[in-house]
Design a protein around this motif. Sequence first.
Motif, PDB file in Angstrom:
ATOM      1  N   ASN A 192       0.827  -1.209   0.000  1.00 54.95           N
ATOM      2  CA  ASN A 192       0.000   0.000   0.000  1.00 54.95           C
ATOM      3  C   ASN A 192       0.862   1.260   0.000  1.00 54.95           C
ATOM      4  N   GLN A 193       0.321   2.322  -0.586  1.00 51.00           N
ATOM      5  CA  GLN A 193       1.001   3.610  -0.626  1.00 51.00           C
ATOM      6  C   GLN A 193       0.040   4.724  -0.216  1.00 51.00           C
ATOM      7  N   GLN A 194       0.540   5.655   0.598  1.00 48.84           N
ATOM      8  CA  GLN A 194      -0.266   6.790   1.022  1.00 48.84           C
ATOM      9  C   GLN A 194      -0.552   7.703  -0.172  1.00 48.84           C
ATOM     10  N   VAL A 195      -1.724   8.352  -0.131  1.00 47.09           N
ATOM     11  CA  VAL A 195      -2.150   9.274  -1.189  1.00 47.09           C
ATOM     12  C   VAL A 195      -2.609  10.571  -0.542  1.00 47.09           C
ATOM     13  N   GLN A 196      -2.256  11.694  -1.137  1.00 41.64           N
ATOM     14  CA  GLN A 196      -2.713  12.994  -0.661  1.00 41.64           C
ATOM     15  C   GLN A 196      -3.845  13.500  -1.557  1.00 41.64           C
ATOM     16  N   ILE A 197      -4.905  14.002  -0.920  1.00 42.43           N
ATOM     17  CA  ILE A 197      -6.000  14.637  -1.658  1.00 42.43           C
ATOM     18  C   ILE A 197      -5.906  16.130  -1.359  1.00 42.43           C
ATOM     19  N   SER A 198      -5.380  16.884  -2.293  1.00 44.40           N
ATOM     20  CA  SER A 198      -4.995  18.273  -2.034  1.00 44.40           C
ATOM     21  C   SER A 198      -6.149  19.127  -1.537  1.00 44.40           C
ATOM     22  N   LYS A 199      -7.347  18.917  -2.061  1.00 45.75           N
ATOM     23  CA  LYS A 199      -8.487  19.742  -1.669  1.00 45.75           C
ATOM     24  C   LYS A 199      -8.979  19.399  -0.265  1.00 45.75           C
ATOM     25  N   HIS A 200      -8.611  18.204   0.218  1.00 48.66           N
ATOM     26  CA  HIS A 200      -9.041  17.762   1.551  1.00 48.66           C
ATOM     27  C   HIS A 200      -7.804  17.251   2.293  1.00 48.66           C
ATOM     28  N   PRO A 201      -6.963  18.151   2.771  1.00 48.63           N
ATOM     29  CA  PRO A 201      -5.682  17.749   3.373  1.00 48.63           C
ATOM     30  C   PRO A 201      -5.820  16.905   4.636  1.00 48.63           C
ATOM     31  N   SER A 202      -6.975  16.952   5.309  1.00 46.21           N
ATOM     32  CA  SER A 202      -7.144  16.142   6.521  1.00 46.21           C
ATOM     33  C   SER A 202      -7.552  14.707   6.213  1.00 46.21           C
ATOM     34  N   ALA A 203      -7.804  14.401   4.952  1.00 48.38           N
ATOM     35  CA  ALA A 203      -8.223  13.053   4.568  1.00 48.38           C
ATOM     36  C   ALA A 203      -7.048  12.089   4.611  1.00 48.38           C
ATOM     37  N   HIS A 204      -7.309  10.874   5.058  1.00 52.19           N
ATOM     38  CA  HIS A 204      -6.342   9.790   5.010  1.00 52.19           C
ATOM     39  C   HIS A 204      -6.699   8.923   3.802  1.00 52.19           C
ATOM     40  N   ALA A 205      -5.731   8.628   2.938  1.00 51.95           N
ATOM     41  CA  ALA A 205      -6.041   7.846   1.744  1.00 51.95           C
ATOM     42  C   ALA A 205      -4.847   6.982   1.362  1.00 51.95           C
ATOM     43  N   HIS A 206      -5.130   5.844   0.752  1.00 55.19           N
ATOM     44  CA  HIS A 206      -4.070   4.984   0.230  1.00 55.19           C
ATOM     45  C   HIS A 206      -4.608   4.130  -0.901  1.00 55.19           C
ATOM     46  N   TRP A 207      -3.682   3.627  -1.676  1.00 56.54           N
ATOM     47  CA  TRP A 207      -4.039   2.706  -2.751  1.00 56.54           C
ATOM     48  C   TRP A 207      -2.908   1.702  -2.920  1.00 56.54           C
ATOM     49  N   ARG A 208      -3.143   0.698  -3.722  1.00 60.33           N
ATOM     50  CA  ARG A 208      -2.125  -0.291  -4.052  1.00 60.33           C
ATOM     51  C   ARG A 208      -1.848  -0.185  -5.539  1.00 60.33           C
ATOM     52  N   PRO A 209      -0.675   0.261  -5.926  1.00 64.15           N
ATOM     53  CA  PRO A 209      -0.370   0.419  -7.347  1.00 64.15           C
ATOM     54  C   PRO A 209      -0.688  -0.857  -8.145  1.00 64.15           C
ATOM     55  N   GLY A 210      -1.369  -0.635  -9.262  1.00 64.09           N
ATOM     56  CA  GLY A 210      -1.769  -1.757 -10.101  1.00 64.09           C
ATOM     57  C   GLY A 210      -3.177  -2.234  -9.845  1.00 64.09           C
ATOM     58  N   VAL A 211      -3.759  -1.802  -8.709  1.00 65.27           N
ATOM     59  CA  VAL A 211      -5.141  -2.170  -8.377  1.00 65.27           C
ATOM     60  C   VAL A 211      -6.008  -0.917  -8.526  1.00 65.27           C
ATOM     61  N   PRO A 212      -7.109  -0.970  -9.293  1.00 60.75           N
ATOM     62  CA  PRO A 212      -7.881   0.251  -9.614  1.00 60.75           C
ATOM     63  C   PRO A 212      -8.840   0.694  -8.519  1.00 60.75           C
ATOM     64  N   THR A 213      -8.361   0.733  -7.276  1.00 65.59           N
ATOM     65  CA  THR A 213      -9.196   1.180  -6.162  1.00 65.59           C
ATOM     66  C   THR A 213      -8.386   2.078  -5.239  1.00 65.59           C
ATOM     67  N   MET A 214      -9.101   2.908  -4.487  1.00 64.52           N
ATOM     68  CA  MET A 214      -8.453   3.769  -3.494  1.00 64.52           C
ATOM     69  C   MET A 214      -9.400   3.945  -2.313  1.00 64.52           C
ATOM     70  N   LEU A 215      -8.846   3.925  -1.115  1.00 63.28           N
ATOM     71  CA  LEU A 215      -9.640   4.079   0.102  1.00 63.28           C
ATOM     72  C   LEU A 215      -9.316   5.401   0.769  1.00 63.28           C
ATOM     73  N   THR A 216     -10.368   6.127   1.156  1.00 67.19           N
ATOM     74  CA  THR A 216     -10.210   7.420   1.823  1.00 67.19           C
ATOM     75  C   THR A 216     -11.051   7.441   3.092  1.00 67.19           C
ATOM     76  N   THR A 217     -10.465   7.974   4.167  1.00 65.36           N
ATOM     77  CA  THR A 217     -11.184   8.130   5.431  1.00 65.36           C
ATOM     78  C   THR A 217     -10.983   9.560   5.916  1.00 65.36           C
ATOM     79  N   ILE A 218     -12.079  10.218   6.306  1.00 67.31           N
ATOM     80  CA  ILE A 218     -12.002  11.612   6.738  1.00 67.31           C
ATOM     81  C   ILE A 218     -13.086  11.875   7.772  1.00 67.31           C
ATOM     82  N   SER A 219     -12.783  12.679   8.782  1.00 63.61           N
ATOM     83  CA  SER A 219     -13.778  13.034   9.792  1.00 63.61           C
ATOM     84  C   SER A 219     -14.393  14.392   9.467  1.00 63.61           C
TER      85      SER A 219
END
Length: 416
Positions: A192-219
């Motif tokens: 897994n690799q961390q991902v930044q969502i610039s418009k929502h900097p407090s969001a936690h996100a990651h994906w696995r390169p090669g897999v077409p999905t991404m998970l994001t968690t934000i309060s």
Amino acid sequence: MVRSGLFPHANKALISAAIVSLAFVLSSCGSEIDGTPLAGEIDVRTLDVGTYSTVPVDQVDEYSPNYSSGRELASFRLADHLILGTDIDPKLSYGFWKSIPRPSAATNVTKAVISTLEANRMLYGFGTASSDQVNYTTFALAPGDFVLADIQRNLKPTYFGLTVFQFPDADAATRAAADMERADFDVDPNANQQVQISKHPSAHAHWRPGVPTMLTTISRGSYVINLLVGTAEPELPQLTAFAEKILDAQLPKLDGVSPLSPMEILKLSEDPDKILRRALNPEQLTVPDPEKFATYGLQGFFHMRRDQAERRAMYEQVGADRFGFVWGTQVIRTRDAKAAESLASTVLDGPKTGPADAPPGIPNAKCVENKETSLTVKRFSCAVSYRRYVDIVQSHQLTDAHQRAAATFAVMANSQ
């Protein structure tokens, strides 16, 4: 680990409700006191209702508030404040849903994440999912990259699974969002690799390169959004933009629904708009259940439907704003009596239905024979209207469908 699919519940629901008359009913034991119908209304005492009760259920089985049922009711309430796939893209019209009254019911997340929900005292939640592929079962897959998930990905779907949880306060929600991200990421930290969502900097996100999905968690205040997005190809910019668009739409909606304290959850009404008492309840039960005894607004109702776009314009045209599920009977509140009559005459029409005899003695009632049946769709369906309400009943036997239609009509009249 980024999940590829989540929980069951293909949306479902027909709808509609009862017509005309007044037989005043009283007594908690279900006995009836004869009344006199108003001018212009039929006497429901003359209808063939078989063995079905025509007493509004709240006169037979009074709902007893308890915390477990209250969490179910809180989940139903939340459904009206979650976005649909069609709010993001008209192509995302095939939906799934899940009521989550307790952490153990969150089968759309990994067991490690469920533990974080428990540790941070999650109160309740609701999940919805949408896809552009009718055969892609977004929430029917278990969390994880299993063989079935790989087969499903061959459909090249675009989809998202969105779950909102409420926690006791904003601090608990902030901790929970971080804990949920950490628990899911640590399933396979090397891949897994961390991902930044610039418009929502407090969001936690990651994906696995090669897999077409991404998970994001934000309060957001006392709420946490857990968002899984998937696209046809494993392209991170596309996944990130998709997640950002969904968060842009969903986050403001949570600002419009106040979080509930445990005491407020306990005090929730099972039928705040007096919808459920206006329909035949063969089981005579008032225990909250997302499909058997529940009420939703228009937005919440469409979460329950497999096709989230089908017939929405029809419901909006008649001002339908409240929908109920009552042990096989479905009830809709429309703008007025004229709108209810219009809806009852059309709500059952479609390419998969044919004509059937209408129930005798009930004005403006209509029945159809369903060409395709299932566990949730029986051979015959009937729609009746009473004032601004429409009820729909179903049965494999036409005589029984007629009796159900007559009984729900009488319940509607007796509930005035």
